[in-house]
Design an enzyme around this catalytic site. Structure first.
Site, PDB file in Angstrom:
ATOM      1  N   ARG A  41       0.821  -1.212   0.000  1.00 42.74           N
ATOM      2  CA  ARG A  41       0.000   0.000   0.000  1.00 42.74           C
ATOM      3  C   ARG A  41       0.854   1.261   0.000  1.00 42.74           C
ATOM      4  NH1 ARG A  41      -2.438   2.148   4.511  1.00 42.74           N
ATOM      5  NH2 ARG A  41      -2.237   0.151   5.611  1.00 42.74           N
ATOM      6  N   TYR A  92     -17.303  17.662 -15.120  1.00 42.48           N
ATOM      7  CA  TYR A  92     -17.673  16.255 -15.193  1.00 42.48           C
ATOM      8  C   TYR A  92     -18.668  15.919 -14.084  1.00 42.48           C
ATOM      9  CZ  TYR A  92     -17.152  11.216 -14.525  1.00 42.48           C
ATOM     10  OH  TYR A  92     -17.390   9.883 -14.338  1.00 42.48           O
ATOM     11  N   ASP A 161      -8.153  20.008 -14.727  1.00 40.06           N
ATOM     12  CA  ASP A 161      -8.386  18.656 -15.241  1.00 40.06           C
ATOM     13  C   ASP A 161      -7.924  18.645 -16.693  1.00 40.06           C
ATOM     14  OD1 ASP A 161      -9.442  16.322 -16.384  1.00 40.06           O
ATOM     15  OD2 ASP A 161     -11.096  16.263 -14.956  1.00 40.06           O
ATOM     16  N   LYS A 186      -8.483   7.137 -19.535  1.00 41.83           N
ATOM     17  CA  LYS A 186      -8.871   7.618 -20.850  1.00 41.83           C
ATOM     18  C   LYS A 186      -7.687   7.612 -21.822  1.00 41.83           C
ATOM     19  CE  LYS A 186     -12.966   8.494 -18.988  1.00 41.83           C
ATOM     20  NZ  LYS A 186     -12.747   8.426 -17.547  1.00 41.83           N
TER      21      LYS A 186
END
Length: 350
Positions: A41, A92, A161, A186
């Protein structure tokens, strides 16, 4: 080096005899004590390699997360309780939903702005704690004057973004932004097979704070996903160039098509949107195509589109007949023939 070379060379292992050419998958949750990792982690060699690549491309310090929304959530932790957030009014829908939640939980004050209204953005940002902008916006494809906005921004933490543009089309940190956010799912991944988010900070201290958030929340990227995104990143240059060329050609043809009410295209990149008369026409369009895939994601090698208002949480400012389009790598003539057929079905009513 040129950015196309950086895409290929960054984040690679040392070229010693018999070493792998690229960073391999490291599917380990446990590491032998005594080194900097300690536990799965807290780090992974594959994360480090990918973050080096993304950091080089954006010109900052990168931290990867399990998804784009995990990255967004971590960055919004920098916004103080009761603070003021300036945000694109057409951001978004996932970001909008998360901000609405923070309003109730942490008494955040939200000031929506139209990103194309530079003066309004600057005025609102002058007294804000954070300014969060998309450019181009999702899904209306509005483009902000980031050069002017970021050069004149005051004490507010500025977050951009950069998912739709990618670092190949704009590098906001170099314009003065503090933080850049990506849904690496994306364009960076490019093959519709991996979920991941990335944050790139101009300041190392903020990147270190984000790494701590990732450790504590467990929003860590998987080993396979890390490998897939890094592999996809290698071809971003050629993929984006080809998709952008096709998108520009399609935008030109669609603009001249009387069946289409409005075409939204920034003039560059692989994304565009069109507006039809109503939701019924848009639904018929996406349901009747053969090559274009009716799907919600974007940035892959396959061309996808969807009527955005089909989602209950989509903002009302988005027209019901708007179809967001992500252009892939199919031949542009095949894409156009499929659109032409689907538009005919949409307008005729089937």
């Amino acid at each position: 080096m040129h950015v196309d070379t950086t895409l290929i060379t960054s984040g690679r292992p040392e070229p010693i005899p018999d070493a792998p050419l690229n960073q391999p998958i490291v599917p380990a949750s446990t590491f032998v004590a005594g080194g900097p990792l300690g536990y799965g982690r807290y780090g992974n060699p594959a994360w480090t390699a990918l973050e080096e690549s993304i950091g080089h491309l954006e010109g900052g310090h990168a931290v990867t997360f399990s998804s784009g929304m995990a990255a967004v959530t971590a960055v919004l932790e920098f916004l103080p309780t009761g603070g003021t957030l300036v945000v694109a009014e057409t951001c978004y829908l996932g970001v909008a939903a998360l901000i609405d939640r923070l309003v109730g939980q942490r008494s955040i004050q939200v000031v929506p702005v139209t990103v194309t209204d530079t003066e309004a953005v600057l005025t609102a940002g002058a007294t804000a704690d954070m300014v969060w902008l998309e450019s181009p916006t999702n899904p209306l494809m509005e483009v902000a004057d980031l050069t002017t906005i970021l050069a004149a921004q005051g004490s507010a933490l500025t977050v951009i973004d950069n998912t739709f543009a990618s670092p190949l089309r704009q590098q906001p940190l170099g314009m003065g932004a503090d933080i850049v956010v990506h849904s690496a799912t994306k364009l960076m991944s490019g093959h519709s097979d991996a979920l991941m988010g990335a944050v790139v900070c101009r300041d190392l201290e903020r990147a270190t704070a984000l790494d701590l958030t990732r450790r504590l929340t467990g929003a860590v990227p998987g080993a396979l996903e890390t490998f897939l995104v890094h592999r996809g990143l290698r071809t971003l240059g050629v993929r984006l160039a080809a998709a952008s060329s096709s998108a520009a050609e399609l935008a030109t043809r669609l603009t001249a098509d009387p069946r289409v009410g409005r075409v939204r295209h920034p003039g560059w990149g692989s994304m565009l949107a069109i507006e039809l008369v109503d939701a019924a026409q848009a639904d018929r369009l996406v349901e009747s195509a053969r090559i274009w895939i009716n799907a919600t994601s974007l940035g892959g090698v396959e061309s996808t589109f969807e009527r955005r208002r089909r989602w209950a949480g989509e903002l009302e400012i988005v027209p019901p007949g708007l179809v967001r389009m992500s252009v892939g790598l199919e031949h542009v003539e095949d894409l156009w023939a499929d659109l032409d057929h689907a538009l005919g079905v949409a307008v005729s009513g089937g």
